[in-house]
Design a protein around this motif. Structure first.
Motif, PDB file in Angstrom:
ATOM      1  N   ALA A  58      -2.337  -0.926  -4.454  1.00 54.37           N
ATOM      2  CA  ALA A  58      -2.255   0.100  -3.418  1.00 54.37           C
ATOM      3  C   ALA A  58      -3.413  -0.016  -2.434  1.00 54.37           C
ATOM      4  O   ALA A  58      -4.464  -0.565  -2.758  1.00 54.37           O
ATOM      5  CB  ALA A  58      -2.244   1.489  -4.040  1.00 54.37           C
ATOM      6  N   VAL A  59      -3.183   0.534  -1.262  1.00 53.04           N
ATOM      7  CA  VAL A  59      -4.216   0.634  -0.235  1.00 53.04           C
ATOM      8  C   VAL A  59      -4.002   1.962   0.491  1.00 53.04           C
ATOM      9  O   VAL A  59      -2.870   2.407   0.672  1.00 53.04           O
ATOM     10  CB  VAL A  59      -4.168  -0.565   0.743  1.00 53.04           C
ATOM     11  CG1 VAL A  59      -2.868  -0.591   1.525  1.00 53.04           C
ATOM     12  CG2 VAL A  59      -5.365  -0.571   1.668  1.00 53.04           C
ATOM     13  N   TYR A  60      -5.103   2.629   0.857  1.00 58.32           N
ATOM     14  CA  TYR A  60      -5.034   3.864   1.620  1.00 58.32           C
ATOM     15  C   TYR A  60      -5.263   3.552   3.086  1.00 58.32           C
ATOM     16  O   TYR A  60      -6.057   2.675   3.426  1.00 58.32           O
ATOM     17  CB  TYR A  60      -6.102   4.859   1.135  1.00 58.32           C
ATOM     18  CG  TYR A  60      -5.788   5.413  -0.227  1.00 58.32           C
ATOM     19  CD1 TYR A  60      -5.064   6.592  -0.371  1.00 58.32           C
ATOM     20  CD2 TYR A  60      -6.199   4.747  -1.381  1.00 58.32           C
ATOM     21  CE1 TYR A  60      -4.765   7.095  -1.624  1.00 58.32           C
ATOM     22  CE2 TYR A  60      -5.902   5.241  -2.642  1.00 58.32           C
ATOM     23  CZ  TYR A  60      -5.187   6.415  -2.750  1.00 58.32           C
ATOM     24  OH  TYR A  60      -4.882   6.912  -3.987  1.00 58.32           O
ATOM     25  N   TRP A  65      -3.382  11.660   9.189  1.00 55.43           N
ATOM     26  CA  TRP A  65      -2.718  11.744   7.895  1.00 55.43           C
ATOM     27  C   TRP A  65      -3.213  10.589   7.026  1.00 55.43           C
ATOM     28  O   TRP A  65      -3.322   9.458   7.495  1.00 55.43           O
ATOM     29  CB  TRP A  65      -1.199  11.630   8.080  1.00 55.43           C
ATOM     30  CG  TRP A  65      -0.657  12.719   8.927  1.00 55.43           C
ATOM     31  CD1 TRP A  65      -0.511  12.716  10.280  1.00 55.43           C
ATOM     32  CD2 TRP A  65      -0.221  14.005   8.483  1.00 55.43           C
ATOM     33  NE1 TRP A  65       0.002  13.914  10.706  1.00 55.43           N
ATOM     34  CE2 TRP A  65       0.185  14.722   9.624  1.00 55.43           C
ATOM     35  CE3 TRP A  65      -0.134  14.609   7.233  1.00 55.43           C
ATOM     36  CZ2 TRP A  65       0.673  16.021   9.550  1.00 55.43           C
ATOM     37  CZ3 TRP A  65       0.365  15.897   7.171  1.00 55.43           C
ATOM     38  CH2 TRP A  65       0.761  16.591   8.306  1.00 55.43           C
ATOM     39  N   ASN A  66      -3.527  10.875   5.772  1.00 53.86           N
ATOM     40  CA  ASN A  66      -3.989   9.848   4.841  1.00 53.86           C
ATOM     41  C   ASN A  66      -2.831   9.440   3.938  1.00 53.86           C
ATOM     42  O   ASN A  66      -2.385  10.224   3.098  1.00 53.86           O
ATOM     43  CB  ASN A  66      -5.169  10.368   4.007  1.00 53.86           C
ATOM     44  CG  ASN A  66      -6.378  10.602   4.878  1.00 53.86           C
ATOM     45  OD1 ASN A  66      -6.843   9.689   5.542  1.00 53.86           O
ATOM     46  ND2 ASN A  66      -6.859  11.827   4.914  1.00 53.86           N
ATOM     47  N   PHE A  67      -2.354   8.231   4.158  1.00 55.63           N
ATOM     48  CA  PHE A  67      -1.225   7.713   3.404  1.00 55.63           C
ATOM     49  C   PHE A  67      -1.683   6.669   2.400  1.00 55.63           C
ATOM     50  O   PHE A  67      -2.727   6.040   2.571  1.00 55.63           O
ATOM     51  CB  PHE A  67      -0.186   7.087   4.341  1.00 55.63           C
ATOM     52  CG  PHE A  67       0.448   8.069   5.290  1.00 55.63           C
ATOM     53  CD1 PHE A  67       1.070   9.217   4.834  1.00 55.63           C
ATOM     54  CD2 PHE A  67       0.445   7.825   6.652  1.00 55.63           C
ATOM     55  CE1 PHE A  67       1.669  10.112   5.706  1.00 55.63           C
ATOM     56  CE2 PHE A  67       1.039   8.708   7.548  1.00 55.63           C
ATOM     57  CZ  PHE A  67       1.656   9.848   7.066  1.00 55.63           C
ATOM     58  N   ARG A  68      -0.883   6.493   1.371  1.00 51.40           N
ATOM     59  CA  ARG A  68      -1.134   5.481   0.344  1.00 51.40           C
ATOM     60  C   ARG A  68       0.081   4.556   0.306  1.00 51.40           C
ATOM     61  O   ARG A  68       1.201   5.005   0.061  1.00 51.40           O
ATOM     62  CB  ARG A  68      -1.308   6.148  -1.018  1.00 51.40           C
ATOM     63  CG  ARG A  68      -1.558   5.178  -2.155  1.00 51.40           C
ATOM     64  CD  ARG A  68      -1.738   5.968  -3.468  1.00 51.40           C
ATOM     65  NE  ARG A  68      -2.188   5.124  -4.534  1.00 51.40           N
ATOM     66  CZ  ARG A  68      -1.410   4.613  -5.477  1.00 51.40           C
ATOM     67  NH1 ARG A  68      -0.112   4.886  -5.484  1.00 51.40           N
ATOM     68  NH2 ARG A  68      -1.908   3.845  -6.408  1.00 51.40           N
ATOM     69  N   GLY A  73       0.745   9.679  -0.765  1.00 50.24           N
ATOM     70  CA  GLY A  73      -0.438  10.328  -0.192  1.00 50.24           C
ATOM     71  C   GLY A  73      -0.004  11.589   0.528  1.00 50.24           C
ATOM     72  O   GLY A  73       0.690  12.431  -0.041  1.00 50.24           O
ATOM     73  N   ASP A  74      -0.370  11.710   1.811  1.00 50.09           N
ATOM     74  CA  ASP A  74      -0.004  12.891   2.611  1.00 50.09           C
ATOM     75  C   ASP A  74       1.444  12.870   3.094  1.00 50.09           C
ATOM     76  O   ASP A  74       1.843  13.734   3.879  1.00 50.09           O
ATOM     77  CB  ASP A  74      -0.910  12.986   3.854  1.00 50.09           C
ATOM     78  CG  ASP A  74      -2.316  13.480   3.549  1.00 50.09           C
ATOM     79  OD1 ASP A  74      -2.547  13.994   2.444  1.00 50.09           O
ATOM     80  OD2 ASP A  74      -3.184  13.349   4.441  1.00 50.09           O
ATOM     81  N   TRP A  75       2.229  11.899   2.653  1.00 48.25           N
ATOM     82  CA  TRP A  75       3.588  11.752   3.171  1.00 48.25           C
ATOM     83  C   TRP A  75       4.418  13.028   3.043  1.00 48.25           C
ATOM     84  O   TRP A  75       5.023  13.487   4.008  1.00 48.25           O
ATOM     85  CB  TRP A  75       4.309  10.570   2.516  1.00 48.25           C
ATOM     86  CG  TRP A  75       5.764  10.558   2.880  1.00 48.25           C
ATOM     87  CD1 TRP A  75       6.825  10.774   2.047  1.00 48.25           C
ATOM     88  CD2 TRP A  75       6.327  10.380   4.192  1.00 48.25           C
ATOM     89  NE1 TRP A  75       8.003  10.735   2.766  1.00 48.25           N
ATOM     90  CE2 TRP A  75       7.719  10.499   4.078  1.00 48.25           C
ATOM     91  CE3 TRP A  75       5.778  10.141   5.454  1.00 48.25           C
ATOM     92  CZ2 TRP A  75       8.580  10.376   5.171  1.00 48.25           C
ATOM     93  CZ3 TRP A  75       6.643  10.031   6.548  1.00 48.25           C
ATOM     94  CH2 TRP A  75       8.024  10.147   6.398  1.00 48.25           C
TER      95      TRP A  75
END
Length: 115
Positions: free
Chosen positions: A36-38, A49-52, A69-71
């Motif tokens: 994974a990567v953020y 927005w912080n997504f993963r 994440g924030d999705w």
């Protein structure tokens, strides 16, 4: 600006996680041995927005990348529903890489931004 994703949202996309297209994985540096990567994406009103973005391990039969994440908070805040469209862009500039996200809804046959 490069379009990484343009997708009509499914029920799974709005209730669980956003399926991400495998051919666009080149745009993210997932460290070797990691799954994974953020990343941060800015919407049309400049909210961040912080997504993963995650991929499954080699031995997992389901290898489709997904965004979490924030999705789901993004989905709720924008009031997204099945049939809406999502875009994700990548732009490389002097200050580094920047990601942008936008949602659209079809109204009277025209696609309009969802704020």
């Amino acid at each position: 600006m490069e379009v990484l994703m343009e997708k009509i949202l499914s029920r799974t996309d709005i209730e669980c996680r956003l399926a991400f297209p495998t051919p666009s994985l080149w745009a993210f540096s997932i460290p070797e041995g990691e799954t994974a990567v953020y990343f941060e994406a800015t919407d049309t009103i400049e909210k961040k927005w912080n997504f993963r973005l995650s991929i499954r391990g080699e031995n997992d039969p389901y290898t489709k990348p997904v965004i979490t994440g924030d999705w789901l908070q993004f989905v709720r805040d924008k009031g997204l529903r099945v049939g809406d469209k999502i875009f994700l862009w990548r732009e490389e500039g002097a200050t580094g890489v920047r990601y942008s996200v936008r949602a659209e809804r079809k109204i009277f046959g025209f696609w309009v931004n969802v704020q």
